[in-house]
Design an enzyme around this catalytic site. Structure first.
Site, PDB file in Angstrom:
ATOM      1  N   LYS A 139       2.455  -3.056   5.730  1.00 30.48           N
ATOM      2  CA  LYS A 139       2.549  -3.011   4.272  1.00 30.48           C
ATOM      3  C   LYS A 139       3.973  -2.747   3.787  1.00 30.48           C
ATOM      4  O   LYS A 139       4.375  -3.236   2.733  1.00 30.48           O
ATOM      5  CB  LYS A 139       1.585  -1.954   3.727  1.00 30.48           C
ATOM      6  CG  LYS A 139       0.112  -2.360   3.832  1.00 30.48           C
ATOM      7  CD  LYS A 139      -0.146  -3.685   3.152  1.00 30.48           C
ATOM      8  CE  LYS A 139      -1.628  -3.976   2.972  1.00 30.48           C
ATOM      9  NZ  LYS A 139      -1.870  -5.312   2.371  1.00 30.48           N
TER      10      LYS A 139
ATOM     11  N   SER B 261       0.843  -1.198   0.000  1.00 31.03           N
ATOM     12  CA  SER B 261       0.000   0.000   0.000  1.00 31.03           C
ATOM     13  C   SER B 261       0.876   1.245   0.000  1.00 31.03           C
ATOM     14  O   SER B 261       1.980   1.245   0.562  1.00 31.03           O
ATOM     15  CB  SER B 261      -0.899   0.019   1.244  1.00 31.03           C
ATOM     16  OG  SER B 261      -1.589   1.254   1.355  1.00 31.03           O
TER      17      SER B 261
ATOM     18  N   TYR C 288      -0.995  -0.421   9.950  1.00 28.97           N
ATOM     19  CA  TYR C 288      -1.183  -0.824   8.548  1.00 28.97           C
ATOM     20  C   TYR C 288       0.040  -0.460   7.704  1.00 28.97           C
ATOM     21  O   TYR C 288       0.516  -1.258   6.899  1.00 28.97           O
ATOM     22  CB  TYR C 288      -2.439  -0.142   8.025  1.00 28.97           C
ATOM     23  CG  TYR C 288      -2.853  -0.493   6.623  1.00 28.97           C
ATOM     24  CD1 TYR C 288      -3.466  -1.712   6.343  1.00 28.97           C
ATOM     25  CD2 TYR C 288      -2.667   0.413   5.581  1.00 28.97           C
ATOM     26  CE1 TYR C 288      -3.874  -2.023   5.048  1.00 28.97           C
ATOM     27  CE2 TYR C 288      -3.071   0.108   4.290  1.00 28.97           C
ATOM     28  CZ  TYR C 288      -3.672  -1.106   4.034  1.00 28.97           C
ATOM     29  OH  TYR C 288      -4.063  -1.410   2.754  1.00 28.97           O
TER      30      TYR C 288
END
Length: 301
Positions: free
Chosen positions: A166, A149, A162
């Site tokens: 990622k 991401s 997150y």
């Protein structure tokens, strides 16, 4: 139906909805046999989302099997990969797509919110990839496609868990690509831009996030799978260790960290000389701390 991955067996994690469902259906439409992995149940129904996707694939003439297991544990990840062997006799590709979000500003993030996201995204990607590795090694072929991401590649507000997961996946993919190159196994990352149930959890708690949400709503998750199908096909055999992005009809190719500038001082450095010499020399190459949406200010194409 296409034939880009005719006869290949592909495991897609988190395939019950969103991008994962689109991956599963696209691979099936291109001739692959698909293991659809997801834990989610359908809302208000006594059924699993993975079973529904399998039914959709079979109704469209494809072949698929569901496996209701977690990616976030070593043993259950082994069972996900084994399902490909049990149903279809082999495994050719893993799409590490399963994910969750628990967004919160770093200074408010709990240990549980950190662990949950790392367990699914980073540990899950490792567990599934590792479970497939002996089969890929023995058959001297295989392909991994991992979802990264821009939250990790660039950074984002309220997503320390997150983003860390990622970016960790990028390092994992690169090392897989190097460790398994001699076995003709490749590994790549895709950073998807798409409006899905997971991105719908982005809190509209800042002007930046509100603008990001409005742009994401314009991006269809069905635009992502063609690149993954290519990477898994024989036509993609020369591509490994790379990072791509897909945003509507655009395909991006990302840079990777490399040394940009260097400074040298024969007598060595002191804190004072770093302040007066090194940092002023390096500062023109510093990167701004901006959220990921700042790198794509134009509307989706």
């Amino acid at each position: 139906m296409g034939i880009m991955v005719e006869g290949k067996v592909v495991v897609v994690t988190g395939a019950g909805a969103g991008i994962g469902r689109d991956f599963a259906k696209a691979f099936a439409a291109n001739g692959a046999k698909v293991v659809v992995n997801d834990l989610a149940r359908l809302p208000d129904e006594n059924a699993f989302a993975a079973d529904r996707v399998v039914t959709e694939i079979k109704n469209e003439g494809g072949d698929a099997a569901a496996v209701i297991e977690s990616v976030a544990e070593w043993d259950s990840a082994q069972r996900i990969v084994q399902a490909a062997l049990d149903h279809f006799g082999r495994i050719d590709c893993v799409i590490n797509n399963a994910g969750i979000t628990r967004d919160r500003f770093f200074f408010n993030m709990s240990a549980d919110e950190w662990r949950m996201v790392l367990d699914v995204h980073l540990n899950g990607s490792f567990f599934i990839a590792r479970a497939a590795a002996p089969f890929f090694k023995n058959q001297a072929s295989g392909c991994y496609v991992h979802m990264t991401s821009t939250s990790g590649l660039i950074g984002n507000l309220g997503q320390a868990n997150y983003s860390a997961a990622k970016m960790g996946i990028v390092g994992l993919s690169k090392c897989i690509a190097m460790d398994m190159a001699k076995f003709n196994v490749r590994s790549n990352c895709i950073a998807p831009w798409a409006w899905t149930a997971m991105t719908a959890n982005i809190p509209a708690n800042s002007p930046e996030n509100i603008a990001r949400i409005e742009k994401l709503k314009k991006m269809e998750s069905s635009k992502i799978p063609p690149l993954a199908v290519f990477l898994a096909s024989d036509a993609g055999m020369k591509v490994s260790g790379q990072i791509f992005g897909v945003r509507a009809n655009e395909i991006y190719f990302f840079s990777q960290p490399r040394i940009l500038r260097t400074v040298h001082r024969a007598e060595g450095w002191t804190p004072e000389s770093i302040a007066t010499h090194a940092i002023p020399a390096l500062e023109p190459s510093f990167f701004e701390n901006v959220p990921s949406m700042a790198i794509t200010p134009w509307d989706p194409i």
